[in-house]
Design a protein around this motif. Structure first.
Motif, PDB file in Angstrom:
ATOM      1  N   TYR A   1       1.569 -14.423   0.792  1.00 13.49           N
ATOM      2  CA  TYR A   1       1.253 -15.673   0.455  1.00 13.49           C
ATOM      3  C   TYR A   1       2.654 -16.470   0.639  1.00 13.49           C
ATOM      4  CZ  TYR A   1      -3.154 -13.959  -1.001  1.00 13.49           C
ATOM      5  OH  TYR A   1      -4.248 -12.943  -1.006  1.00 13.49           O
ATOM      6  N   GLY A   2       2.286 -17.588   1.309  1.00 14.11           N
ATOM      7  CA  GLY A   2       3.656 -18.532   1.458  1.00 14.11           C
ATOM      8  C   GLY A   2       4.721 -17.938   2.608  1.00 14.11           C
ATOM      9  N   ASP A   3       5.903 -17.844   2.173  1.00 15.97           N
ATOM     10  CA  ASP A   3       6.853 -17.624   2.830  1.00 15.97           C
ATOM     11  C   ASP A   3       7.157 -16.047   2.707  1.00 15.97           C
ATOM     12  OD1 ASP A   3       7.353 -20.001   4.168  1.00 15.97           O
ATOM     13  OD2 ASP A   3       9.071 -20.548   2.634  1.00 15.97           O
ATOM     14  N   THR A   4       6.438 -15.273   1.848  1.00 17.88           N
ATOM     15  CA  THR A   4       6.609 -13.940   1.444  1.00 17.88           C
ATOM     16  C   THR A   4       6.030 -13.098   2.703  1.00 17.88           C
ATOM     17  OG1 THR A   4       6.115 -14.518  -0.896  1.00 17.88           O
ATOM     18  CG2 THR A   4       5.882 -12.189  -0.244  1.00 17.88           C
ATOM     19  N   LYS A   5       6.861 -12.111   2.916  1.00 20.18           N
ATOM     20  CA  LYS A   5       6.693 -11.080   4.115  1.00 20.18           C
ATOM     21  C   LYS A   5       6.661  -9.702   3.444  1.00 20.18           C
ATOM     22  CE  LYS A   5       5.993 -14.295   7.120  1.00 20.18           C
ATOM     23  NZ  LYS A   5       4.775 -14.666   7.592  1.00 20.18           N
ATOM     24  N   HIS A   6       5.620  -9.201   3.663  1.00 22.45           N
ATOM     25  CA  HIS A   6       5.586  -7.648   3.203  1.00 22.45           C
ATOM     26  C   HIS A   6       6.774  -6.930   3.722  1.00 22.45           C
ATOM     27  CE1 HIS A   6       4.184  -3.878   1.637  1.00 22.45           C
ATOM     28  NE2 HIS A   6       4.159  -3.181   3.064  1.00 22.45           N
ATOM     29  N   VAL A   7       7.443  -6.110   3.180  1.00 24.18           N
ATOM     30  CA  VAL A   7       8.452  -5.053   3.571  1.00 24.18           C
ATOM     31  C   VAL A   7       7.741  -3.627   3.534  1.00 24.18           C
ATOM     32  CG1 VAL A   7      10.672  -4.144   3.196  1.00 24.18           C
ATOM     33  CG2 VAL A   7      10.191  -6.726   2.803  1.00 24.18           C
ATOM     34  N   CYS A   8       7.700  -2.877   4.473  1.00 25.24           N
ATOM     35  CA  CYS A   8       7.190  -1.474   4.632  1.00 25.24           C
ATOM     36  C   CYS A   8       8.317  -0.758   4.101  1.00 25.24           C
ATOM     37  CB  CYS A   8       6.824  -1.200   6.013  1.00 25.24           C
ATOM     38  SG  CYS A   8       6.203   0.486   6.031  1.00 25.24           S
ATOM     39  N   PHE A   9       7.846   0.098   3.082  1.00 27.75           N
ATOM     40  CA  PHE A   9       8.864   0.941   2.287  1.00 27.75           C
ATOM     41  C   PHE A   9       9.433   1.820   3.138  1.00 27.75           C
ATOM     42  CE2 PHE A   9      10.439   4.326  -0.604  1.00 27.75           C
ATOM     43  CZ  PHE A   9      11.390   3.563  -1.349  1.00 27.75           C
ATOM     44  N   ALA A  10       8.693   2.603   3.924  1.00 23.35           N
ATOM     45  CA  ALA A  10       9.153   3.627   5.029  1.00 23.35           C
ATOM     46  C   ALA A  10      10.062   3.002   5.778  1.00 23.35           C
ATOM     47  CB  ALA A  10       8.004   4.327   5.854  1.00 23.35           C
ATOM     48  N   GLY A  11      10.216   1.834   6.403  1.00 21.22           N
ATOM     49  CA  GLY A  11      11.133   0.928   7.054  1.00 21.22           C
ATOM     50  C   GLY A  11      12.574   1.191   6.633  1.00 21.22           C
ATOM     51  N   LEU A  12      13.014   1.328   5.369  1.00 18.43           N
ATOM     52  CA  LEU A  12      14.011   1.158   4.662  1.00 18.43           C
ATOM     53  C   LEU A  12      15.002   2.554   5.203  1.00 18.43           C
ATOM     54  CD1 LEU A  12      13.066   0.057   1.178  1.00 18.43           C
ATOM     55  CD2 LEU A  12      13.845  -1.370   3.006  1.00 18.43           C
ATOM     56  N   PRO A  13      16.277   2.224   5.204  1.00 16.75           N
ATOM     57  CA  PRO A  13      17.123   3.406   5.712  1.00 16.75           C
ATOM     58  C   PRO A  13      16.764   4.642   4.694  1.00 16.75           C
ATOM     59  CG  PRO A  13      18.465   1.332   5.549  1.00 16.75           C
ATOM     60  CD  PRO A  13      17.003   1.145   4.748  1.00 16.75           C
ATOM     61  N   GLU A  14      16.556   5.885   5.425  1.00 17.65           N
ATOM     62  CA  GLU A  14      16.424   7.134   4.899  1.00 17.65           C
ATOM     63  C   GLU A  14      15.136   7.252   4.074  1.00 17.65           C
ATOM     64  OE1 GLU A  14      20.078   9.107   2.849  1.00 17.65           O
ATOM     65  OE2 GLU A  14      20.789   7.163   2.743  1.00 17.65           O
ATOM     66  N   MET A  15      14.291   6.318   4.463  1.00  7.55           N
ATOM     67  CA  MET A  15      13.148   6.502   3.530  1.00  7.55           C
ATOM     68  C   MET A  15      11.774   6.975   4.476  1.00  7.55           C
ATOM     69  SD  MET A  15      13.372   5.925   0.559  1.00  7.55           S
ATOM     70  CE  MET A  15      14.909   6.680   0.507  1.00  7.55           C
ATOM     71  N   LYS A  16      11.879   6.645   5.903  1.00  2.12           N
ATOM     72  CA  LYS A  16      10.753   7.242   6.662  1.00  2.12           C
ATOM     73  C   LYS A  16      10.248   8.528   6.445  1.00  2.12           C
ATOM     74  CE  LYS A  16       9.406   7.613  11.455  1.00  2.12           C
ATOM     75  NZ  LYS A  16       9.461   8.848  11.955  1.00  2.12           N
ATOM     76  N   ASP A  17      10.991   9.729   6.341  1.00  2.00           N
ATOM     77  CA  ASP A  17      10.909  11.015   6.244  1.00  2.00           C
ATOM     78  C   ASP A  17      10.374  11.234   4.806  1.00  2.00           C
ATOM     79  OD1 ASP A  17      10.763  11.802   8.927  1.00  2.00           O
ATOM     80  OD2 ASP A  17      12.502  12.933   8.828  1.00  2.00           O
ATOM     81  N   ARG A  18      10.981  10.459   3.864  1.00  2.00           N
ATOM     82  CA  ARG A  18      10.771  10.704   2.450  1.00  2.00           C
ATOM     83  C   ARG A  18       9.445  10.059   1.730  1.00  2.00           C
ATOM     84  NH1 ARG A  18      14.530  12.511  -1.506  1.00  2.00           N
ATOM     85  NH2 ARG A  18      16.198  12.331   0.012  1.00  2.00           N
ATOM     86  N   THR A  19       8.940   9.459   2.669  1.00  2.00           N
ATOM     87  CA  THR A  19       7.867   8.404   2.109  1.00  2.00           C
ATOM     88  C   THR A  19       6.734   8.807   2.864  1.00  2.00           C
ATOM     89  OG1 THR A  19       9.253   6.474   2.054  1.00  2.00           O
ATOM     90  CG2 THR A  19       6.836   6.000   2.205  1.00  2.00           C
ATOM     91  N   ILE A  20       5.411   8.845   1.776  1.00  2.00           N
ATOM     92  CA  ILE A  20       3.963   9.178   2.319  1.00  2.00           C
ATOM     93  C   ILE A  20       3.507   7.791   2.207  1.00  2.00           C
ATOM     94  CG2 ILE A  20       1.941  10.049   2.255  1.00  2.00           C
ATOM     95  CD1 ILE A  20       3.371  12.302   0.397  1.00  2.00           C
ATOM     96  N   LEU A  21       3.351   7.038   3.286  1.00  2.00           N
ATOM     97  CA  LEU A  21       2.879   5.814   3.368  1.00  2.00           C
ATOM     98  C   LEU A  21       1.353   5.624   3.662  1.00  2.00           C
ATOM     99  CD1 LEU A  21       3.215   2.661   3.911  1.00  2.00           C
ATOM    100  CD2 LEU A  21       3.572   3.291   6.418  1.00  2.00           C
ATOM    101  N   LEU A  22       0.761   4.958   2.550  1.00  2.00           N
ATOM    102  CA  LEU A  22      -0.705   4.883   2.513  1.00  2.00           C
ATOM    103  C   LEU A  22      -1.101   3.436   2.862  1.00  2.00           C
ATOM    104  CD1 LEU A  22      -1.489   6.691  -0.782  1.00  2.00           C
ATOM    105  CD2 LEU A  22      -0.941   7.921   1.556  1.00  2.00           C
ATOM    106  N   ASN A  23      -2.106   3.324   3.840  1.00  2.00           N
ATOM    107  CA  ASN A  23      -2.708   2.043   4.225  1.00  2.00           C
ATOM    108  C   ASN A  23      -4.256   2.332   4.575  1.00  2.00           C
ATOM    109  OD1 ASN A  23      -3.041  -0.922   4.732  1.00  2.00           O
ATOM    110  ND2 ASN A  23      -0.957  -0.898   4.985  1.00  2.00           N
ATOM    111  N   GLY A  24      -4.871   1.139   4.848  1.00  2.00           N
ATOM    112  CA  GLY A  24      -6.157   1.276   5.175  1.00  2.00           C
ATOM    113  C   GLY A  24      -6.729  -0.254   5.630  1.00  2.00           C
ATOM    114  N   PHE A  25      -8.136  -0.108   5.965  1.00  2.00           N
ATOM    115  CA  PHE A  25      -8.863  -1.513   6.419  1.00  2.00           C
ATOM    116  C   PHE A  25      -9.544  -2.314   5.368  1.00  2.00           C
ATOM    117  CE2 PHE A  25      -7.648   1.435   9.541  1.00  2.00           C
ATOM    118  CZ  PHE A  25      -7.038   0.643  10.854  1.00  2.00           C
ATOM    119  N   SER A  26      -9.974  -1.547   4.195  1.00  2.00           N
ATOM    120  CA  SER A  26     -10.643  -2.065   3.486  1.00  2.00           C
ATOM    121  C   SER A  26     -10.318  -3.638   3.100  1.00  2.00           C
ATOM    122  CB  SER A  26     -10.670  -1.385   2.017  1.00  2.00           C
ATOM    123  OG  SER A  26     -11.478  -0.046   2.436  1.00  2.00           O
TER     124      SER A  26
END
Length: 389
Positions: A212-237
């Motif tokens: 909400y407001g000016d807050t924007k979600h930051v995807c953890f896997a998008g941070l340096p060195e995190m893509k292969d180290r991260t299991i990113l979970l999401n969905g549609f519910s």
């Protein structure tokens, strides 16, 4: 006479029933109850998404799909993450479509945890986190997030809980039950912590679109060195009001996704084809509906925050998800006592904070995924209850 309880796995018996359900089982048998408890949007799934499913049925799409999910859906998931977060995932090797995010969480735990492995889990947290770790044979290690720090977890909080058995870290932000978020700087610090201790990170981002407001979600896997180290979970519910469709996904490196797929193919085989078709439509054309729902949640968020303050309950202002976590210690009641008394006396259903971990004691969770009218009436009843204690 056979005692069948003795035949049940000790691991299963060690897991307590969900702390969320008890009060709603009671509430379901009462009249005139306003529920601020269940984390489910009160919106109906948008028309075009429903219509895509109906059309698919009319065209005879009723078969199994590939274990990993429809290629069309996997491509749309990867495209969305590229467009929004500049993340490059391969739809053939890096994506698994699951039966809700709950399945993704379960098989992620079973994929990475061996018996005795420890996983750090910040609390308060969603009730399934610790249970899934235990059922996978792992050892959940609770890490309290402090109310005075807006329930944000930091490396300083995590560090004392690391041991030679620590293998993974689970983070869920925007957070259920507190509505807390982590800034990019917060997440970067956690990323450095994960690299330092060579941890796999499960990042549950099911509420990522609800900020909400000016807050924007930051995807953890998008941070340096995190893509292969991260299991990113999401969905549609949550973002698309598709709870009953049971459609989620996991993104990670090919080795982890292949291992998760192995469990998935023996337990679920595949997610329902009709739900996958609907999810494709949601990603292609559903954002306008989602933005409209988020705008409505924001109005409700401000209403319930102001109303709880007026009722004399100190609150952290939530920045994400659709929950608020008021402090009820001023009433002199425990979380369970508060939730039970207000249900019986005022017919308002809330969730005691200790359902989300021991550090949730002294709080209750209220969901504002219900109408303005219902929230307004619930606030009046809460204020009456607090004033007459």
């Amino acid at each position: 006479m056979t005692n069948w309880n003795d035949r049940i796995s000790p691991i299963v018996k060690s897991v307590p029933p969900s702390g969320i359900r008890r009060f709603f089982d009671i509430a379901s048998e009462m009249e005139d109850v306003i529920s601020l408890g269940v984390g489910e949007p009160d919106f109906v799934t948008p028309w075009s998404i429903r219509e895509s499913c109906v059309y698919g049925l009319e065209q005879g799409y009723t078969s199994y799909t590939a274990n990993r999910g429809l290629m069309e859906l996997r491509e749309e998931i990867c495209f969305m993450h590229k467009r929004r977060f500049e993340l490059d995932y391969n739809p053939k090797t890096d994506v698994l479509v699951t039966v809700g995010v709950s399945e993704a969480l379960d098989i992620a735990m079973r994929t990475i945890l061996s018996p005795g492995d420890e996983i750090l889990i910040p609390e308060p947290c969603y009730v399934s986190y610790k249970a899934c770790a235990t059922l996978a044979g792992g050892i959940p290690v609770p890490v309290p997030a402090k109310a005075e720090n807006d329930f944000r977890i930091t490396p300083a909080d995590l560090e004392p809980h690391v041991s030679p058995k620590t293998k993974a870290l689970l983070i869920g932000y925007p957070n259920n039950p507190t509505g807390a978020i982590l800034s990019k700087e917060d997440l970067e610090a956690i990323a450095r912590f994960a690299v330092k201790h060579d941890l796999i990170v499960i990042s549950d981002e099911i509420y990522g679109d609800l900020t909400y407001g000016d807050t924007k979600h930051v995807c953890f896997a998008g941070l340096p060195e995190m893509k292969d180290r991260t299991i990113l979970l999401n969905g549609f519910s949550k973002a698309y009001a598709m709870t009953g469709w049971r459609i989620g996904y996991a993104l990670s490196n090919p080795d982890i996704i292949a291992a998760m797929t192995k469990i998935h193919q023996y337990t679920m085989l595949c997610a329902p084809i009709t739900a996958q078709i609907a999810a494709v439509e949601a990603l292609r054309h559903g954002e306008k509906y989602m933005r409209k729902m988020v705008s409505e949640y924001d109005k409700r968020r401000r209403l319930i925050y102001d109303g709880l303050q007026k009722a004399g309950l100190k609150c952290f202002e939530p920045k994400g998800a659709f929950y608020i976590f008021p402090d009820i210690t001023s009433t002199g009641l425990s979380s369970e006592e508060f939730a039970e008394k207000i249900l019986m006396q005022e017919h308002v259903a809330l969730v005691p904070g200790n359902a989300f971990g021991e550090c949730g004691e002294g709080f209750v969770r209220c969901s504002y995924a219900t109408s303005i009218e219902q929230i307004s009436e619930a606030l009046a009843r809460i204020e009456h209850f607090v004033n007459h204690l």
